[in-house]
Design an enzyme around this catalytic site. Structure first.
Site: not given
Length: 403
Positions: A237, A147, A313, A340, A403, A284, A122, A37, A317, A211, A159, A213, A263
């Site tokens: 996650e 989730r 995952h 998922e 980070w 994942r 989700h 993706n 996508d 999640d 996001y 992210h 993922e």
């Protein structure tokens, strides 16, 4: 039997998908998912310029040998582009081998370890109440695990949360990367309130996941894990970026909330320390991005030695080709955890006819020889590729979050 022909198919029936088709001199074929993706055409170029020419004339049944040839022969090992290309070849070859055997893929892997595969959906909302309504919708549809992601007061766009309530979210939402504003303190103060509301309304039986992210530092993630402990999450996650695997050791010292990551992993080496030190509970890595069935099987085997389960995952996508193969893998793998599931568009399902089915919060594997997913190439041509990029985050003072 020899590989006579191989080519890529790029189509966008809602999302961009890259499919590799390998055809033998006896007319049998297999397909694999090569979708990366936001970097789809990089994998297409890698396959067409560097991989496909090396496949012609090879025996498609020598899956192990071909995997190592592609991995070691390039000198430049690992990385998402290389491993996605190798995965597509591997997936297509397993599809061919299972068709030649007249078996569904899970039988070739060793047979069923379970009759059905639990999935999670989700639920997102711009605020807590809207998110709870989405959780309720998933429960009504039979999901046993959801989730949960909600907007944070004072942050305009996040996001993982749909722009409009009731709609699925689209991560790659612009031609070039969008820039979102992020506040760690606002997020950390808000998330425990979200899960308190979830448990108050839905009780303890529903499995709930979240999640992050990759947006926290290790000590911030440790704080979050500790604060949501009363709500018994199925997992937390991607709480920090995993390039520094030891960071999860610090988090583990402070919380008993189960941790999931992987993922964006491309190989066993991305997860080795995490697994061997038991710093995570779920791995994942996906079949498409981590080298296909041949390599992910090794990741799962190592994980099983250390009480780590799979939690693949499975966003929209990744194409139905990857999902179909993953369901076969999930049906077989002894240390399965969860899968998922984000439903594809109806157009995607038409381009990729498949025999797996969703039933009462689970996937039921199909019995078609191979991985049970095909591609309608004529229909695929009606959906041309359109570049789409994932967003980046900046802090409120303009600093790119790094980070």
């Amino acid at each position: 039997m020899k590989i006579e022909h191989a080519y890529t198919i790029v189509t966008s029936p809602g999302r961009n998908f890259v499919t590799l088709k390998i055809v033998t001199d006896q007319g049998e074929y297999g397909i694999g998912d090569a979708t990366l993706n936001g970097r789809e055409m990089a994998v297409v170029a890698y396959l067409e310029e560097h991989v496909i020419p090396t496949l012609i004339g090879r025996d498609p049944q020598r899956i192990e040998d071909i995997w190592h040839y592609l991995y070691r022969g390039a000198y430049w090992r690992r990385g998402p582009v290389t491993m996605s290309a190798i995965a597509a070849v591997d997936m297509a070859l397993w599809d061919i081998k299972a068709k030649l055997a007249g078996m569904p893929l899970y039988q070739l892997l060793g047979g069923k370890s379970r009759d059905r595969v639990m999935v999670y959906g989700h639920a997102t909302g711009r605020d807590i109440e809207a998110c709870l309504e989405e959780v309720a919708r998933h429960v009504d549809e039979g999901y046993k695990a959801v989730r949960v992601q909600a907007g944070v007061p004072g942050i305009a766009s996040i996001y993982g949360v749909a722009k409009k309530d009731g709609e699925p979210y689209e991560p790659a939402d612009s031609d070039l990367p969008a820039e979102h504003v992020w506040s760690t303190s606002k997020y950390l103060n808000h998330v425990p309130k979200l899960f308190a509301a979830v448990r108050e309304r839905f009780g303890e039986e529903l499995h709930v996941l979240h999640d992050v992210h990759h947006r926290l530092t290790p000590i911030e993630a440790a704080r979050l894990g500790k604060e949501v402990e009363p709500y018994h999450l199925f997992w937390l996650e991607d709480c920090v970026p995993a390039e520094n695997q030891e960071a999860f050791g610090l988090i583990r010292q402070h919380t008993t909330t189960p941790l999931a990551v992987g993922e964006v992993f491309n190989s066993l080496y991305d997860a080795k320390a995490l697994i061997e030190n038991q710093w995570i509970d779920y791995i994942r890595a996906t079949l498409t991005h981590a080298g296909g069935i041949t390599h992910v099987r090794r990741i799962a085997d190592l994980a099983g030695l250390y009480h780590v389960r799979t939690g693949f995952h499975g966003p929209t996508d990744l194409s139905p080709v990857c999902l179909g193969a993953a369901i076969h893998f999930d049906t077989w793998v002894p240390n399965f955890g969860i899968q998922e599931y984000m439903p594809h568009t109806s157009a995607t399902d038409e381009v990729f006819p498949h025999d797996y089915r969703f039933e009462d919060g689970h996937f039921i594997v199909g019995e078609t020889p191979g991985h049970g997913v095909d591609i309608d190439e004529t229909l695929a041509k009606q959906y041309p590729y359109k570049r789409a990029s994932l967003p980046v985050n900046r802090l409120e003072d303009g600093t790119l979050w790094h980070w």
